[in-house]
Scaffold this active site. Structure first.
Site, PDB file in Angstrom:
ATOM      1  N   SER A 294       0.824  -1.206   0.000  1.00 22.63           N
ATOM      2  CA  SER A 294       0.000   0.000   0.000  1.00 22.63           C
ATOM      3  C   SER A 294       0.858   1.256   0.000  1.00 22.63           C
ATOM      4  CB  SER A 294      -0.946  -0.011   1.194  1.00 22.63           C
ATOM      5  OG  SER A 294      -0.417   0.805   2.216  1.00 22.63           O
ATOM      6  N   LYS A 295       0.205   2.333  -0.362  1.00 19.52           N
ATOM      7  CA  LYS A 295       0.898   3.602  -0.571  1.00 19.52           C
ATOM      8  C   LYS A 295       1.596   4.088   0.698  1.00 19.52           C
ATOM      9  CE  LYS A 295       0.228   7.679  -3.285  1.00 19.52           C
ATOM     10  NZ  LYS A 295      -0.582   8.771  -3.695  1.00 19.52           N
ATOM     11  N   ARG A 296       1.039   3.679   1.828  1.00 24.27           N
ATOM     12  CA  ARG A 296       1.611   4.169   3.090  1.00 24.27           C
ATOM     13  C   ARG A 296       3.034   3.675   3.326  1.00 24.27           C
ATOM     14  NH1 ARG A 296      -2.516   1.795   5.914  1.00 24.27           N
ATOM     15  NH2 ARG A 296      -3.844   2.009   4.109  1.00 24.27           N
TER      16      ARG A 296
END
Ligand code: GLU
Length: 493
Positions: A260-262
């Protein structure tokens, strides 16, 4: 029937590495089967629209070399346009089409108007959760009379249109990766097909479009598996033959969670910005979830087009391994043309202040020389800024105390004097000259091996380790080499 596949991104502003892989597998499958690969924009979620997102997405795909021949494309001026005979390929331009098909379902009592307010639905969900049930629409508006519907619409009440699922009906579909899958409609929700804003939901639009665009294989991420029975039922309701489904395993991080982008870089643009080469990224991504028949990891796009097969796509998630990506990318950097790499390297060198914008032309050949010396060290082009400092300046800065100690060794005075004399007398310092010079020094003074090569490197670059020294000296040129030798002689010894 010829194979037709599609990549159907929603324009959310960036292209996730998982989407790149979905697009790539669609592209490769079409190539392999002699079919068509098209790109459709799914922009029916009006709350998530981002300005310029379609352009960004298309240029990322273009950069990656995953090219479609039909659908939404950029013209020569970078403007969004469309080509192909099944358009429009942007869902927000197809509202009339969805209207026509939803009417068909309403007329056949396979869909119904629902006037439930958000408040009612929230409460319903709460109660169901409290009772340990799966949240699901309770069919409250399922049996409203025609007159009542008419009246409430005329009164301006907000409504959605839902799919009317039959009770206890089995839905089956075959997935080329996951095999035969079966669902019972009792476990499914009466899905919203048309939202209160008049736009279709993804579920409705995707089915209508895949059918009208004659899509034969739906190849998409596994997050859509649970939606597929609803889609399959819609095909049934319309009396259409469903396409073949292929759900691709998730791309996982090293903790085996969905990437995920995080956690940092997940967008194609992030990799591009660091100076990964499209060939490297595409080659690596092709391997996350697919295993080639032969024991080989480096594939050009043409080789992938031949080797790829859906049968070898795995069911379980593939881990995104940055080290492996770097290894693959490094291979393509080593192979890349120096002009191409130089153009990629320049913005990084400007950003880090190694060169100024207005020096790019005059220093181009010098930068290219530097790139050709350093490229074997780079996993991605941005890393050039970690190695570039030894190519700049007439003075030498010793990297650490080991270098200081090295300069104190007995033979170093003889070495630096000899270097100074020979470089001064040379016509030109190039690789050939430097190699011959080292041979001479060895013969004349008996200095050899580490004493000679590391010693010269410390004098010329201030470092004990680094790229090929004769090549480095050629890029620096006679004047800078001489200035550095003199600087060390006069100031550091
Ligand atoms: N618009 C969906 C997405 O962004 C497409 C899913 C599909 O391929 O059906 O992932």
């Amino acid at each position: 029937m010829s194979v037709r596949v599609r990549f159907a991104p929603s324009p959310t502003g960036f292209v996730h590495i998982g989407s790149l892989r979905t697009a790539l597998y669609n592209y490769l499958f079409a190539k392999k089967m002699g079919g068509t690969y098209l790109l459709r924009v799914e922009d029916t979620d009006r709350t998530r629209l981002v300005d310029g997102a379609i352009e960004n997405m298309l240029s990322a795909m273009d950069w990656a070399g995953v090219n479609h021949t039909e659908g939404v494309v950029l013209d020569e001026f970078g403007k969004v346009t469309q080509k192909g005979e099944y358009g429009p390929y942007i869902q927000s331009e197809r509202l009339d089409i969805y209207k026509k098909y939803i009417q068909k379902l309403l007329d056949e009592d396979k869909a119904y108007y629902c006037f439930c307010t958000k408040d009612r639905l929230d409460k319903l969900r709460e109660t169901q959760k409290e009772n340990g049930e799966n949240p699901k629409y309770d069919g409250h508006c399922k049996s409203l009379s025609k007159e009542e519907i008419q009246k409430r619409i005329e009164n301006g009440e907000e409504y959605v249109i839902r799919l009317k699922l039959p009770q206890n009906h089995t839905i089956k579909f075959n997935d080329l990766v996951r095999g035969e899958t079966e669902f019972n409609t009792n476990d499914l929700d009466d899905q919203v097909l048309i939202k209160a804003d008049g736009f279709p939901t993804y579920h409705f639009a995707v089915v209508v479009d895949d059918y009208l665009m004659k899509i034969t294989h739906v190849i998409r991420g596994e997050e859509w598996v649970s939606s597929t029975p609803k889609h399959v039922y819609l095909y049934e309701a319309f009396g259409w033959e469903a396409p073949t489904f292929v759900h691709l395993p998730n791309i996982l991080n090293t903790e085996k969670k969905k990437l995920s982008k995080r956690q940092g870089d997940v967008a194609v643009e992030d990799f591009k910005k660091k100076g990964y080469l499209p060939q490297g990224l595409v080659n690596y991504v092709s391997l996350v979830g697919w295993s080639p028949e032969e024991n080989k990891e480096l594939f050009t796009m043409t080789e992938l087009e031949e080797a790829f097969s859906i049968e070898r796509v795995s069911k379980s998630g593939g881990v995104f391994d940055t080290e492996k990506l770097n290894w693959v990318n490094q291979h393509y950097i080593k192979e890349a043309d120096d002009n191409y790499l130089t153009d990629l390297a320049i913005p990084f060198l400007v950003e880090e202040g190694f060169i100024k914008e207005d020096e790019i032309n005059s220093k181009y050949e010098f930068i290219k020389g530097m790139v050709s010396v350093l490229k074997e060290k780079l996993q991605y082009v941005k890393e050039i800024t970690n190695h570039a400092n030894i190519f700049f300046g007439n003075e030498v800065k010793l990297e650490d105390s080991d270098c200081e100690e090295f300069l104190k060794l007995d033979h170093m005075n003889t070495l630096i004097n000899s270097l100074c004399e020979k470089v001064e007398k040379s016509e030109k310092v190039d690789e050939e000259f430097v190699k011959a010079m080292f041979k001479e020094i060895q013969k004349e003074h008996g200095i050899k091996g580490k004493s000679l090569f590391m010693g010269s490197r410390v004098i010329l670059t201030g470092q004990m380790h680094g790229p090929d020294l004769p090549k480095t000296m050629e890029v620096l040129g006679k004047d800078i080499c001489l200035n550095r030798i003199k600087f060390v002689k006069n100031n550091l010894m």
